[in-house]
Scaffold this motif. Structure first.
Motif, short mmCIF file in Angstrom:
data_model
loop_
_atom_site.label_atom_id
_atom_site.label_comp_id
_atom_site.label_asym_id
_atom_site.label_seq_id
_atom_site.Cartn_x
_atom_site.Cartn_y
_atom_site.Cartn_z
N VAL A 213 -15.24 -7.96 -8.40
CA VAL A 213 -15.18 -7.90 -6.80
C VAL A 213 -16.57 -7.24 -6.50
O VAL A 213 -16.91 -6.07 -7.22
N SER A 214 -17.29 -7.84 -6.07
CA SER A 214 -18.72 -7.44 -5.79
C SER A 214 -18.74 -6.36 -4.23
O SER A 214 -17.96 -6.17 -3.67
N ARG A 215 -19.78 -5.62 -4.30
CA ARG A 215 -19.82 -4.46 -3.15
C ARG A 215 -19.75 -5.34 -1.83
O ARG A 215 -19.24 -5.03 -0.95
N GLN A 216 -20.30 -6.53 -1.81
CA GLN A 216 -20.36 -7.19 -0.49
C GLN A 216 -19.06 -7.55 -0.02
O GLN A 216 -18.77 -7.41 1.23
N PHE A 217 -18.19 -7.86 -0.86
CA PHE A 217 -16.77 -8.40 -0.53
C PHE A 217 -15.53 -7.21 -0.78
O PHE A 217 -14.56 -7.60 -0.45
N SER A 218 -16.00 -6.24 -1.24
CA SER A 218 -15.01 -5.20 -1.66
C SER A 218 -13.97 -4.95 -0.39
O SER A 218 -12.63 -4.88 -0.74
N GLU A 219 -14.49 -4.41 0.73
CA GLU A 219 -13.48 -3.99 1.67
C GLU A 219 -12.74 -5.20 2.25
O GLU A 219 -11.71 -5.11 2.44
N SER A 220 -13.52 -6.26 2.54
CA SER A 220 -12.94 -7.41 3.04
C SER A 220 -11.97 -8.09 2.09
O SER A 220 -10.93 -8.73 2.46
N ALA A 221 -11.87 -8.06 1.01
CA ALA A 221 -11.20 -8.62 -0.16
C ALA A 221 -9.69 -7.82 -0.37
O ALA A 221 -8.80 -8.45 -0.13
N LYS A 222 -10.00 -6.31 -0.30
CA LYS A 222 -8.65 -5.54 -0.04
C LYS A 222 -7.97 -5.54 1.28
O LYS A 222 -6.84 -5.90 1.20
N SER A 223 -8.64 -5.89 2.28
CA SER A 223 -8.22 -6.03 3.48
C SER A 223 -7.20 -7.21 3.63
O SER A 223 -6.32 -7.37 4.05
N ASN A 224 -7.84 -8.44 3.27
CA ASN A 224 -7.26 -9.78 3.25
C ASN A 224 -6.00 -9.74 2.32
O ASN A 224 -5.11 -10.50 2.62
N TYR A 225 -6.18 -9.17 1.31
CA TYR A 225 -5.14 -9.20 0.35
C TYR A 225 -3.73 -8.71 0.94
O TYR A 225 -2.72 -9.05 0.96
N TYR A 226 -4.07 -7.28 1.32
CA TYR A 226 -2.82 -6.72 1.88
C TYR A 226 -2.26 -7.13 3.26
O TYR A 226 -1.10 -7.30 3.55
N ASN A 227 -3.28 -8.03 3.99
CA ASN A 227 -2.69 -8.82 5.30
C ASN A 227 -1.73 -9.88 4.90
O ASN A 227 -0.81 -10.22 5.28
N LEU A 228 -2.39 -10.57 3.67
CA LEU A 228 -1.38 -11.87 3.37
C LEU A 228 -0.26 -11.19 2.70
O LEU A 228 0.88 -11.96 2.66
N ILE A 229 -0.10 -10.13 2.02
CA ILE A 229 1.16 -9.68 1.36
C ILE A 229 1.91 -9.23 2.53
O ILE A 229 3.15 -9.66 2.51
N SER A 230 1.33 -8.60 3.65
CA SER A 230 2.54 -8.18 4.85
C SER A 230 3.07 -9.54 5.39
O SER A 230 3.98 -9.58 5.77
N GLN A 231 2.05 -10.80 5.39
CA GLN A 231 2.57 -11.80 6.10
C GLN A 231 3.75 -12.50 5.15
O GLN A 231 4.57 -13.00 5.86
#
Length: 235
Positions: A213-231
């Motif tokens: 996981v690169s620094r550029q995508f670190s925050e968005s990757a985690k956020s997108n993951y938890y959003n998809l899990i919630s959905q």
């Protein structure tokens, strides 16, 4: 799509089945059971429904406990519990991750709130796309792709059945894949369904594969993951 409905009150199963058929027509079918044993026999015989509506109190049986016995058959199958006994509601979260909970008498709008999400989720799981490999074209299912990797001008689709290569840019590949993929690096995107753990520097897949996981995508990757899990849990 197959919806399994289990309640020892046959009027209740008929009500849910009729409501679902009226809403979705011939695109779904239902199987109805008046006992946990009947549902268990259906599943252990190799019939896996797309969703289960399960009464918590089934005579002397507890629907939650009965489904726990089938957990190895039901991974990733959404379960919606329903009950007229609210004192049992907190039990569904003990060693279980239900998709939803309905209380009796069942409100049709709340029933459709969950069923619409399940239909959309199953549609995403069944999405397919075309891969051009030399002069050949191969159809892959999105749900079978664990992650994609960009290697110079090629993109590699790492699937549960092997690897496939295509000359295509990452952005164009993600447009084809559409649902459920998380960009975590300029060279990697991961199907959230196969993620075992995620942190700021790496993603670990269920098969043990580690992806940077690169620094550029670190925050968005985690956020997108938890959003998809919630959905996926109907939240």
């Amino acid at each position: 799509m197959i919806f399994a409905i289990c309640d020892d009150n046959r009027d209740a199963t008929a009500y849910i089945a009729d409501a679902l058929k009226q809403r979705y027509g011939g695109s779904i079918s239902t199987v109805e059971f008046d006992s946990a044993e009947g549902l268990a026999s259906y599943i252990t015989d190799g019939n896996i429904p797309n969703c289960i509506f399960m009464d918590i109190v089934l005579g002397d049986d507890n629907g939650i406990d009965e489904l726990r016995k089938l957990v190895n058959y039901l991974r990733d199958i959404p379960v919606i519990f329903f009950t007229g006994f609210t004192e049992y509601c907190q039990d569904i979260f003990i060693d279980f991750t239900p998709f939803g909970l309905l209380t009796k008498p069942i409100d049709e709008k709340k029933l459709f709130y969950y069923s619409d999400k399940i239909v959309a989720l199953c549609d995403d799981m069944n999405l397919s796309f075309m891969v051009s490999i030399g002069k050949k074209r191969t159809v892959l299912k999105n749900s079978k792709v664990m992650y994609v990797e960009s290697d110079k001008r090629k993109l590699i689709y790492h699937t549960v059945n092997g690897d496939y290569e295509e000359y295509i840019k990452m952005d164009a590949a993600l447009e084809k894949l559409r649902a459920g993929f998380i960009r975590c690096h300029k060279s990697f995107a991961v199907n959230y369904r196969y993620i075992k753990s995620i942190d700021k520097t790496r993603i670990v897949l269920q098969n043990g594969t580690e992806i940077c996981v690169s620094r550029q995508f670190s925050e968005s990757a985690k956020s997108n993951y938890y959003n998809l899990i919630s959905q996926s849990l109907g939240m």
